[in-house]
Design a protein around this motif. Structure first.
Motif, mmCIF file in Angstrom:
data_model
loop_
_atom_site.group_PDB
_atom_site.id
_atom_site.type_symbol
_atom_site.label_atom_id
_atom_site.label_comp_id
_atom_site.label_asym_id
_atom_site.label_seq_id
_atom_site.Cartn_x
_atom_site.Cartn_y
_atom_site.Cartn_z
ATOM 1 N N THR A 9 -29.053 34.920 39.209
ATOM 2 C CA THR A 9 -28.032 33.895 39.443
ATOM 3 C C THR A 9 -28.541 32.743 40.304
ATOM 4 O O THR A 9 -27.779 31.830 40.614
ATOM 5 C CB THR A 9 -26.788 34.502 40.129
ATOM 6 O OG1 THR A 9 -27.171 35.007 41.415
ATOM 7 C CG2 THR A 9 -26.190 35.616 39.304
ATOM 8 N N ASP A 10 -29.808 32.767 40.691
ATOM 9 C CA ASP A 10 -30.359 31.764 41.605
ATOM 10 C C ASP A 10 -31.763 31.366 41.173
ATOM 11 O O ASP A 10 -32.741 32.044 41.491
ATOM 12 C CB ASP A 10 -30.377 32.315 43.028
ATOM 13 C CG ASP A 10 -30.799 31.292 44.069
ATOM 14 O OD1 ASP A 10 -31.022 30.121 43.721
ATOM 15 O OD2 ASP A 10 -30.909 31.679 45.255
ATOM 16 N N SER A 56 -30.816 23.446 39.235
ATOM 17 C CA SER A 56 -30.642 24.767 39.821
ATOM 18 C C SER A 56 -29.464 25.423 39.121
ATOM 19 O O SER A 56 -28.593 24.746 38.561
ATOM 20 C CB SER A 56 -30.414 24.675 41.328
ATOM 21 O OG SER A 56 -29.267 23.907 41.614
ATOM 22 N N THR A 78 -28.251 29.474 37.184
ATOM 23 C CA THR A 78 -28.662 30.822 36.809
ATOM 24 C C THR A 78 -30.032 30.764 36.131
ATOM 25 O O THR A 78 -30.467 29.701 35.665
ATOM 26 C CB THR A 78 -27.658 31.468 35.839
ATOM 27 O OG1 THR A 78 -27.712 30.764 34.595
ATOM 28 C CG2 THR A 78 -26.241 31.482 36.412
#
Length: 121
Positions: free
Chosen positions: A62-63, A86, A88
């Protein structure tokens, strides 16, 4: 013990399919300094001619952060960021894989920031 196949790995961890996509597109993964570190990040890059680099940093599914940078010919200047996303892992990989080839008419070229030296694989 035999290594598992990509298909077996994706069955266990579906988000790995995105990393397999960029690997198959010619990306190179960088070594992780301390794989046991819970804050370890996965970095990969695709190197284009004329100093262009596409980069991804993944903290978890998710980052993720994607960049397109241009590394100057002189080693004294910082690399220039011309594209950044930026989100997922799936979103960032999709955006990176659909970016126009550097030098093509629709490829980003406007400098939006300076990249840290870490991002020049």
């Amino acid at each position: 013990m035999n290594p598992i196949t990509d298909a077996e790995a994706v069955k266990l961890f579906p988000s790995l399919q995105h990393l397999i996509l960029i690997r198959e597109a010619g990306w190179k993964f960088l070594p992780i300094d301390d794989p046991g570190d819970p804050d370890a990040e996965l970095d990969a890059a695709r190197i284009w001619p004329a100093g262009w680099r596409d980069c991804i940093r993944v903290r978890d599914e998710t980052d993720a952060l994607g960049l397109r940078i241009q590394v100057p010919a002189d080693k004294h200047s910082a690399p220039a960021i011309v594209w950044e996303r930026s989100g997922t892992l799936a979103e960032v990989v999709h955006e990176l894989l659909t970016l126009p080839v550097p030098g093509s008419q629709l490829a980003p070229t406007l400098v939006i920031g300076a990249a840290p030296k870490l991002w020049t694989p």
